[in-house]
Design a protein around this motif. Sequence first.
Motif, PDB file in Angstrom:
ATOM      1  N   TYR A   1       0.718  -1.330   0.161  1.00  0.00           N
ATOM      2  CA  TYR A   1       0.044   0.143   0.130  1.00  0.00           C
ATOM      3  C   TYR A   1       0.929   1.350  -0.046  1.00  0.00           C
ATOM      4  CZ  TYR A   1      -3.096   3.752   1.868  1.00  0.00           C
ATOM      5  OH  TYR A   1      -3.590   4.723   2.077  1.00  0.00           O
TER       6      TYR A   1
ATOM      7  N   THR B   1      -5.060   6.591  -2.502  1.00  0.00           N
ATOM      8  CA  THR B   1      -5.481   5.181  -3.216  1.00  0.00           C
ATOM      9  C   THR B   1      -7.115   5.224  -3.243  1.00  0.00           C
ATOM     10  OG1 THR B   1      -3.482   4.707  -1.967  1.00  0.00           O
ATOM     11  CG2 THR B   1      -5.048   2.795  -2.885  1.00  0.00           C
ATOM     12  N   ARG B   2      -7.579   4.675  -4.508  1.00  0.00           N
ATOM     13  CA  ARG B   2      -8.910   4.597  -4.474  1.00  0.00           C
ATOM     14  C   ARG B   2      -9.234   3.253  -4.155  1.00  0.00           C
ATOM     15  NH1 ARG B   2     -13.480   4.579  -8.474  1.00  0.00           N
ATOM     16  NH2 ARG B   2     -12.266   3.576  -9.900  1.00  0.00           N
ATOM     17  N   PHE B   3     -10.252   2.906  -3.476  1.00  0.00           N
ATOM     18  CA  PHE B   3     -10.893   1.812  -3.086  1.00  0.00           C
ATOM     19  C   PHE B   3     -11.910   1.289  -4.210  1.00  0.00           C
ATOM     20  CE2 PHE B   3     -13.455  -1.152  -0.968  1.00  0.00           C
ATOM     21  CZ  PHE B   3     -12.735  -2.045  -0.393  1.00  0.00           C
TER      22      PHE B   3
ATOM     23  N   THR C   1     -12.660  -4.982  -2.258  1.00  0.00           N
ATOM     24  CA  THR C   1     -11.658  -5.645  -1.171  1.00  0.00           C
ATOM     25  C   THR C   1     -10.484  -6.140  -1.998  1.00  0.00           C
ATOM     26  OG1 THR C   1     -13.049  -7.618  -1.365  1.00  0.00           O
ATOM     27  CG2 THR C   1     -13.179  -6.091   0.608  1.00  0.00           C
TER      28      THR C   1
ATOM     29  N   ARG D   1      -7.211  -2.089  -5.500  1.00  0.00           N
ATOM     30  CA  ARG D   1      -7.178  -0.737  -5.211  1.00  0.00           C
ATOM     31  C   ARG D   1      -6.246  -0.092  -6.077  1.00  0.00           C
ATOM     32  NH1 ARG D   1      -6.750  -4.111  -1.490  1.00  0.00           N
ATOM     33  NH2 ARG D   1      -4.718  -4.748  -2.065  1.00  0.00           N
TER      34      ARG D   1
ATOM     35  N   HIS E   1     -11.403   6.761   1.470  1.00  0.00           N
ATOM     36  CA  HIS E   1     -10.964   5.895   0.377  1.00  0.00           C
ATOM     37  C   HIS E   1      -9.599   5.224   0.755  1.00  0.00           C
ATOM     38  CE1 HIS E   1     -13.612   5.147  -3.352  1.00  0.00           C
ATOM     39  NE2 HIS E   1     -14.154   6.270  -2.725  1.00  0.00           N
TER      40      HIS E   1
ATOM     41  N   SER F   1      -8.651   1.419   1.839  1.00  0.00           N
ATOM     42  CA  SER F   1      -7.563   0.869   1.024  1.00  0.00           C
ATOM     43  C   SER F   1      -6.428   0.310   1.637  1.00  0.00           C
ATOM     44  CB  SER F   1      -6.807   1.722   0.188  1.00  0.00           C
ATOM     45  OG  SER F   1      -7.997   2.152  -0.906  1.00  0.00           O
ATOM     46  N   GLU F   2      -6.189   1.380   3.136  1.00  0.00           N
ATOM     47  CA  GLU F   2      -4.915   1.104   3.872  1.00  0.00           C
ATOM     48  C   GLU F   2      -5.186  -0.385   4.386  1.00  0.00           C
ATOM     49  OE1 GLU F   2      -4.003   3.869   6.644  1.00  0.00           O
ATOM     50  OE2 GLU F   2      -2.541   2.759   7.762  1.00  0.00           O
TER      51      GLU F   2
ATOM     52  N   CYS G   1      -7.508  -2.537   3.863  1.00  0.00           N
ATOM     53  CA  CYS G   1      -7.594  -3.550   3.047  1.00  0.00           C
ATOM     54  C   CYS G   1      -6.483  -4.388   2.676  1.00  0.00           C
ATOM     55  CB  CYS G   1      -8.562  -3.426   2.051  1.00  0.00           C
ATOM     56  SG  CYS G   1      -9.147  -4.495   0.814  1.00  0.00           S
ATOM     57  N   SER G   2      -5.512  -3.444   2.336  1.00  0.00           N
ATOM     58  CA  SER G   2      -4.108  -3.837   1.890  1.00  0.00           C
ATOM     59  C   SER G   2      -3.527  -4.734   3.151  1.00  0.00           C
ATOM     60  CB  SER G   2      -3.554  -2.656   1.686  1.00  0.00           C
ATOM     61  OG  SER G   2      -2.029  -3.144   1.274  1.00  0.00           O
TER      62      SER G   2
END
Lengths: 308, 143
Positions: A91, A169-171, A174, A177, A238, A242-243, A245-246
């Motif tokens: 990320y 970072t656009r999400f 899951t 990204r 977002h 993303s963070e 999720c990563s």
Amino acid sequence: MPNMSDIRFHIKSVKQTRQITNAMHMVSASRMRRALDGIQKNREYFYHALDIIVDIRHHTGDISHPYLTHRPGDKVAYIVVAGEKGLSGSYNHAILSLADKVMADKNVVEVYTIGSVGTSHFLRSGITPDRHFERLAERPKLDQVRRLMTILIEQYDRGEIDELRIVFTRFINTLSREPMEQKLLPVELNDFKRGRPESPADEMYDRTHILYDPSPTAVLDALIPQLLIGYVYGAIVHAYASENCSRMAAMESATRSADKMIDKLTQQYHTVRQLTITNELADIIGAANAANAASAAETVHYPEEHKS
Amino acid sequence: MAKTFNLMVLTPEREFYNGEAVYVSVQTIAGSIGVLAGHVPMVSALGVGELIIHPDENTSRMAFHSEGFIEVRPECVYILSQACEWPEEIDEKRALEAEQRAQERLEQERTGDDLGTMGHSKVALMRAMTRRRIKSLSSQNMK
């Protein structure tokens, strides 16, 4: 061959690490869910603001507005949204390398960072961020975003910057990204349209007879900064999703590797244990045999000794 | 029975209100306006002020709203604001502190020559004062 206590120690430490990664996985999952909720709510707000601006533009023809027209200068300000912590897979690396790439060929006069990983990244490469916001990426607060945007919009008004861009970072979902760059000022409305869902209700709605109070321009004036605040807030949400999720994915695979490693080590431990037992048995049997042989030899010698 | 309309109040952080209403009033940059069912489609920008919702004819709820905008559509009225708070959610202590801070800043800016930031301090002061007013009005009604 490693000995048994070494392997035991190794297994114990891997188990501890596994516990940590597993806990982090759980925490990121719940945080991600919360962030997703935030994205959903923010989306509605943002698209409404966007719709109205587009409507006003249609309504009034091409009115010139300082926030909508390009300026000849090349002074660019950047907002970089990175993570608050490490241990989140690729990320931070992905977003910061994109930031480095897009900033390389521009006359960057101001850098604003959100998240401490971004701040330390720029400090390392010799750029001191003009302002940095820590913990904002972790729990996005609207009033802080408003403060940040007020500063930047004022700088734009005074002509200290000619362009404002954001890297975040656009999400998407899951599994995916996308690190991306977006121009915020001057506003290019088409850019914001990306990823907008089309709803049938919008097409039904006749937008030609709308009353603007007090005037289209006054509404536009008030609305553009709000659109930007809404967008930047959305970008931070977002990035936060993303963070996490990563991190969730990274921690899941770390937990899996830890499991694999524990399996392997346990097998090794059993092999070593078995080997040790076998060796010990061989020793005991060998010793017993030797002792038997010795005692047998002695009994053979006894009568002779008695004789003499 | 008065006609009702759908009302949706959104902030970037949450859905503040979603349901039927008979009447709603907000503070726009041009002044206070009230909307009843069947209003002509309209868009206006909001200042800082009171959001008054009448969910039915006999009840009235007051809340705080920050800058944003109102969009009246045939099928629904949307109010989008950066912040909305019911009186019970308003942190009076925080509002009081913010009011004092804004006043101090205004004093400094009046004597200094940095006029650019004065507008923001004024808005901040407005926000704090409106929050406190709504809070005190609602506590009076309780008694």
